[in-house]
Motif scaffolding. Sequence first.
Motif, short mmCIF file in Angstrom:
data_model
loop_
_atom_site.label_atom_id
_atom_site.label_comp_id
_atom_site.label_asym_id
_atom_site.label_seq_id
_atom_site.Cartn_x
_atom_site.Cartn_y
_atom_site.Cartn_z
N LEU A 30 0.74 -1.26 -0.16
CA LEU A 30 0.09 0.00 -0.10
C LEU A 30 0.66 1.32 -0.11
O LEU A 30 0.53 2.31 -0.93
CB LEU A 30 -0.90 0.02 1.23
N PRO A 31 2.06 1.59 0.98
CA PRO A 31 2.66 2.69 0.62
C PRO A 31 3.30 2.84 -0.53
O PRO A 31 3.32 3.88 -1.09
CB PRO A 31 3.79 2.30 1.81
N LEU A 32 3.87 1.78 -1.33
CA LEU A 32 4.46 1.97 -2.55
C LEU A 32 3.44 2.37 -3.75
O LEU A 32 3.48 3.20 -4.55
CB LEU A 32 4.89 0.56 -2.91
N PHE A 33 2.01 1.51 -3.51
CA PHE A 33 1.38 1.85 -4.51
C PHE A 33 0.32 3.13 -4.53
O PHE A 33 0.19 3.93 -5.42
CB PHE A 33 0.29 0.91 -4.62
N ILE A 34 0.32 3.54 -3.01
CA ILE A 34 -0.11 4.94 -2.83
C ILE A 34 0.42 5.97 -3.58
O ILE A 34 0.36 6.90 -4.18
CB ILE A 34 -0.48 5.18 -1.56
N GLU A 35 1.89 5.98 -3.29
CA GLU A 35 2.79 6.88 -3.68
C GLU A 35 2.79 7.09 -5.20
O GLU A 35 2.88 8.02 -5.80
CB GLU A 35 4.34 6.71 -3.28
N LEU A 36 2.78 5.91 -5.86
CA LEU A 36 2.83 5.98 -7.52
C LEU A 36 1.23 6.53 -7.91
O LEU A 36 1.25 7.44 -8.83
CB LEU A 36 2.94 4.53 -7.95
#
Length: 352
Positions: free
Chosen positions: A275-281
Motif C-alpha cells: 500500500l505505501p508503494l502503490f499509494i505513492e505511485l
Amino acid sequence: MVFKEQDGWTNYTCIPRQWEDAEIMVLLQVMYTDLDFIATFNIEPEVLQHFLFEVYRRYNNIPFHNFKHCFCVTQMMYGLIWMTDLKSKIDSIDLLTMLTSAVCHDLDHTGYNNAYQINARTELALRYNDISPLENHHSAVAFEILEKRESNIFRNLTIEQYKRIREGIIKCILATDMTKHNEILSKFKMILPVFDFKNKDHKDVLMMILIKVSDISNEARPMEVAEPWLDCLLQEFYNQGDMEKLEGLPVTPFMDRDKVTKPSSQTGFIRFVLLPLFIELANLFPCLEQHIVDPVRKALDYYTEMEKALERDKQNRAQEKATKSKESAPGSQAASDAQTASVQECSKTAAQ
C-alpha cells in the motif's frame, strides 16, 4: 486491443497453468509490437522470437518465479505504461528498457532468495560478494542472451542507445531486490512534489518504482487470479524454509511452514509494503487509484478477515482441548463420578 481496456486490463494475466507457454510468448510479442518497438527500433520479428525463446529457456520450473510470473510482471508493466500514458511523457527507449527489464527480471531464479544464498554461501553469493546475488545474476543472464546476435533485439541500435538501455535494465532489475525497497521509495517520495519527467534522475527513480510495482502486483489483480499465485509463492517459501532447517541455516522470516499462514504472510506485507508503494505511485498518477490501490485495500480486508477467522478457530480448538483435558483430569468431578461408578460396579460383582 484487450490489454489496454481500462476496466479490465489487470484481468488479462495468467492464473498458474491457465496459459500455455507458447501462447505467452505470442502475447509478449504483441506487447512489443503494440508499443511500436518493432518499427521504432528496427527489431526483426525472428530476432524477437529467438530472444523470447531464450528467455523462456532460462526460467526454471519452480513454483513461483517461473516464466508465467515473468509474463504477469511484464503484462502489469505494459498495462501501467498505457494507463499512465507514459508514451507521451518519456522516450520510447525508456519504455523499451522497462518492458525488457520486466521480461528478464527473474531469469534463472533458483527458488531460494538472497538470504538463503548468503547464509548458504552459494556460488552466486560468492560471485557477487553478497550484494543482491540473485538480481545481479538475473541481469547477467539477460545480457548473456543479448550478446548472441540471433537473440539481440537491440542489435540495430546505436552504441549510445545500447549503453543507455543496458544501464537502465541493470538499474531496474537491481531495484527488485526488496532490501532496497525503503531506499528507493524514500527517494521517490522526496522528489514527488517536484517531479519532472525531463529530469533524468527523477525518471530513473520512476522506472525503478514501476518495475517494483509490477513485480509485486499480484494483489492488485482479481482475487481469483491473485490467490492461486500466493499459494505458489508460499509453496516456494516453505520449500526454502524446509531446506534451511535441513541444512542448519537460519530460517528466513515468513518461510517457516510451522509458523506462517496464508493470511499472516499477507496482512503485514500489504499494509507496510504494497500500500505505501502503490499509494505513492498513485499520487503521481491519480488514475491508478482505482486500478491498483483500491484492489489492494480489498485484498487487505480479505486476508484480515481470513486471519481473524483462523484465530477464532484456533481459540475454539484450544478451548475444546482444555475442556476435554479438564474433564479427564484426576480429581475432576467427571473423573470422580467415573471412579465411584467403577467402585460400585466392582462391589456388586464381588457380592455376587
